[in-house]
Design a protein around this motif. Structure first.
Motif, PDB file in Angstrom:
ATOM      1  N   TYR A  67      50.962  56.003  88.713  1.00  9.10           N
ATOM      2  CA  TYR A  67      50.372  54.734  88.287  1.00  9.10           C
ATOM      3  C   TYR A  67      49.769  54.860  86.887  1.00  9.10           C
ATOM      4  CZ  TYR A  67      46.982  50.884  88.148  1.00  9.10           C
ATOM      5  OH  TYR A  67      46.239  49.782  87.778  1.00  9.10           O
ATOM      6  N   LYS A 105      56.103  49.134  87.373  1.00  6.21           N
ATOM      7  CA  LYS A 105      56.110  48.432  88.661  1.00  6.21           C
ATOM      8  C   LYS A 105      56.189  49.421  89.820  1.00  6.21           C
ATOM      9  CE  LYS A 105      58.513  44.567  86.490  1.00  6.21           C
ATOM     10  NZ  LYS A 105      59.822  43.897  86.320  1.00  6.21           N
ATOM     11  N   SER A 109      53.280  49.711  92.729  1.00 11.66           N
ATOM     12  CA  SER A 109      53.670  49.602  94.138  1.00 11.66           C
ATOM     13  C   SER A 109      53.173  50.796  94.946  1.00 11.66           C
ATOM     14  CB  SER A 109      55.195  49.483  94.256  1.00 11.66           C
ATOM     15  OG  SER A 109      55.675  48.355  93.567  1.00 11.66           O
ATOM     16  N   LEU A 112      49.180  50.755  95.027  1.00  9.17           N
ATOM     17  CA  LEU A 112      48.669  49.717  95.922  1.00  9.17           C
ATOM     18  C   LEU A 112      48.907  50.106  97.375  1.00  9.17           C
ATOM     19  CD1 LEU A 112      47.340  46.896  95.769  1.00  9.17           C
ATOM     20  CD2 LEU A 112      49.633  45.922  95.985  1.00  9.17           C
ATOM     21  N   SER A 132      41.875  46.146  94.807  1.00  6.42           N
ATOM     22  CA  SER A 132      43.294  45.783  94.887  1.00  6.42           C
ATOM     23  C   SER A 132      43.711  44.937  93.693  1.00  6.42           C
ATOM     24  CB  SER A 132      43.569  45.020  96.189  1.00  6.42           C
ATOM     25  OG  SER A 132      43.239  45.790  97.318  1.00  6.42           O
ATOM     26  N   ILE A 136      46.415  45.808  90.337  1.00  7.81           N
ATOM     27  CA  ILE A 136      47.448  44.913  89.814  1.00  7.81           C
ATOM     28  C   ILE A 136      47.089  44.424  88.419  1.00  7.81           C
ATOM     29  CG2 ILE A 136      48.689  42.747  90.206  1.00  7.81           C
ATOM     30  CD1 ILE A 136      47.959  43.057  93.213  1.00  7.81           C
ATOM     31  N   TYR A 158      53.048  41.141  93.992  1.00  9.02           N
ATOM     32  CA  TYR A 158      52.181  42.023  94.768  1.00  9.02           C
ATOM     33  C   TYR A 158      51.242  41.238  95.688  1.00  9.02           C
ATOM     34  CZ  TYR A 158      53.843  45.562  91.535  1.00  9.02           C
ATOM     35  OH  TYR A 158      54.650  46.412  90.813  1.00  9.02           O
ATOM     36  N   ALA A 161      52.574  41.047  99.194  1.00  8.55           N
ATOM     37  CA  ALA A 161      52.264  42.241  99.986  1.00  8.55           C
ATOM     38  C   ALA A 161      50.821  42.203 100.486  1.00  8.55           C
ATOM     39  CB  ALA A 161      52.514  43.503  99.167  1.00  8.55           C
ATOM     40  N   CYS A 350      56.064  45.334  98.665  1.00  9.23           N
ATOM     41  CA  CYS A 350      56.004  45.259  97.198  1.00  9.23           C
ATOM     42  C   CYS A 350      57.413  45.252  96.606  1.00  9.23           C
ATOM     43  CB  CYS A 350      55.210  46.436  96.636  1.00  9.23           C
ATOM     44  SG  CYS A 350      53.433  46.387  96.939  1.00  9.23           S
ATOM     45  N   SER A 353      59.334  42.012  97.439  1.00 12.52           N
ATOM     46  CA  SER A 353      58.760  40.868  96.727  1.00 12.52           C
ATOM     47  C   SER A 353      59.118  40.889  95.246  1.00 12.52           C
ATOM     48  CB  SER A 353      57.239  40.846  96.912  1.00 12.52           C
ATOM     49  OG  SER A 353      56.900  40.736  98.283  1.00 12.52           O
TER      50      SER A 353
END
Length: 409
Positions: A67, A105, A109, A112, A132, A136, A158, A161, A350, A353
């Motif tokens: 991340y 991304k 994902s 998260l 959360s 994002i 996101y 999700a 995630c 989506s």
């Protein structure tokens, strides 16, 4: 036990079928790019096999590192990025380009999914909710600063999700209302929009008067939301006016039609519709499309690749492709719901989506239902970054699902 047990053959087939069909269509537009895409596809399969050989816990344990790496790659675009087509969202290494937002991304994902699967996670608790949103929001803010509006829209995936994990539907309701007011205010005088909002609020209060707990908090909520919507309606024309000319025209095309901008921002859409419409039911045949072979649509191998399908394969071929996407995305959602692990489920949601947002926006863009925002069609548009990033997410989920199905817990 056979090693193939736990492999979902339906989703694997859909991935291979869509990606192979993509190579064929890109080859039709440009043979050189088609060969390059075939190489990208081969590299993606090799990387996918490497992912399948890794331990599942790797994705959980290193989610934060992946991340942070993704966010740093996005930030690095400001000093080191290369501007292509008016956007500085690429790295260029010699003749090779890389779009880091596609890989960011993956990091979001995984991060998260790791956070949501923690023992103390509860979206009804403010700390969980705000953390959360921060996971994002941090990369989304960098994407906005680039600016890359198309990718920013994808980050809303996101929330689907999070909704599965208990996020209130009010987030979608409020977002939908704000979007509706903004879109209406683009074409209607703000005074009339404000009057319309006032009438709607009046009916809501009238029919729910006895159900509303009238106190200072209720009045503040009603008053604050009304002022927010009215303010948005009032400043929308100014926002539109301050946009760069090409972005402003892309939005105005939706209201005035592509013919009003046929020499500028409406050119792509005009010929895209022409290509799709000229394909008829069964299409003109492979490499027989006059618009495709005439190179009339700029970026036809990337964002506008779907018009090639419509012209050469017709309504039948385009519908079959849409069905394949629907089956693939639906299958990912279905498998995600069956996961024993929360981490696996959230990552799957995630991934599905993100695919859904890319698919819906790209097709809407090509058919004139959505402004041109530079969103590739997953696995289909030309580009190594996009194909590799989507393939990595695909094989990570395949690995998670495989491990989950063979787990005795």
């Amino acid at each position: 036990m056979k090693w193939t047990e736990g492999l979902d053959k339906t989703s694997i087939f859909m991935y291979l079928a869509i990606s192979s069909f993509a190579v064929a269509n890109i080859y039709s537009v440009d043979e050189t790019l088609g060969k390059k895409q075939l190489i990208f596809f081969g590299i993606s399969l090799v990387v996918g096999l490497m992912i399948f050989m890794m331990r599942t816990k790797f994705f959980e344990n290193f989610s934060s590192i992946i991340y942070v790496g993704g966010v740093l790659l996005l930030i690095g675009l400001f000093p080191f990025g290369t501007e292509i087509l008016g956007q500085k969202n690429w790295y260029k290494f010699g003749g090779v380009t890389m779009q880091p937002v596609e890989f960011a991304k993956i990091g979001v994902s995984l991060m998260l999914a790791n956070y949501v699967s923690g023992p103390d996670f509860n979206l009804k608790v403010k700390k969980s909710l705000w953390t959360s949103l921060a996971i994002i929001g941090i990369p989304a803010a960098v994407v906005l600063a680039i600016p890359d509006v198309g990718s920013l829209l994808v980050f809303t995936a996101y929330f689907i999700a999070l909704f599965r994990e208990g996020l209130s539907g009010w987030f979608f309701g409020v977002g939908g209302i704000l979007a509706a007011v903004f879109l209406v205010a683009l074409a209607v005088d703000p005074v009339y929009v404000i009057l319309g909002v006032a009438v709607i609020y009046g009916f809501v209060i009238l029919f729910n008067y006895h159900k509303i707990n009238w106190n200072i908090f209720s009045l503040a909520n009603f008053g604050g939301s009304f002022i927010l919507l009215c303010g948005l309606a009032f400043i929308t024309p100014t926002i539109l006016e301050k946009m760069p000319k090409h972005q402003r025209e892309r939005i105005e095309v939706l209201y005035k039609g592509e013919k009003a901008f046929r020499d500028t921002s409406g050119y792509n859409l005009l010929y895209s519709k022409t290509a799709i419409g000229s394909g008829g039911f069964f299409g003109k045949g492979y490499k027989e499309g006059s618009v495709t072979q005439g190179k009339f649509v700029p970026e036809q191998e990337t964002d506008y690749i779907f018009c090639t399908v419509g012209e050469e394969w017709g309504f039948f071929g385009a519908s079959l492709l849409v069905i394949f996407y629907a089956i693939f995305i639906g299958r990912i959602y279905y498998l995600s719901e069956r996961q024993k692990s929360t981490f696996n489920r959230v990552f799957g949601y995630c991934f599905a989506s993100i695919l859904l947002m890319h698919f819906a926006i790209n097709l809407g863009m090509v058919m004139g239902l959505f402004p041109t925002v530079g969103i590739p069609l997953p696995f289909f548009s030309y580009g190594g970054s996009s194909l590799l990033a989507f393939s990595i997410m695909t094989f990570i989920f395949f690995k998670l699902n495989y491990t989950d199905q063979n787990s005795l817990v």
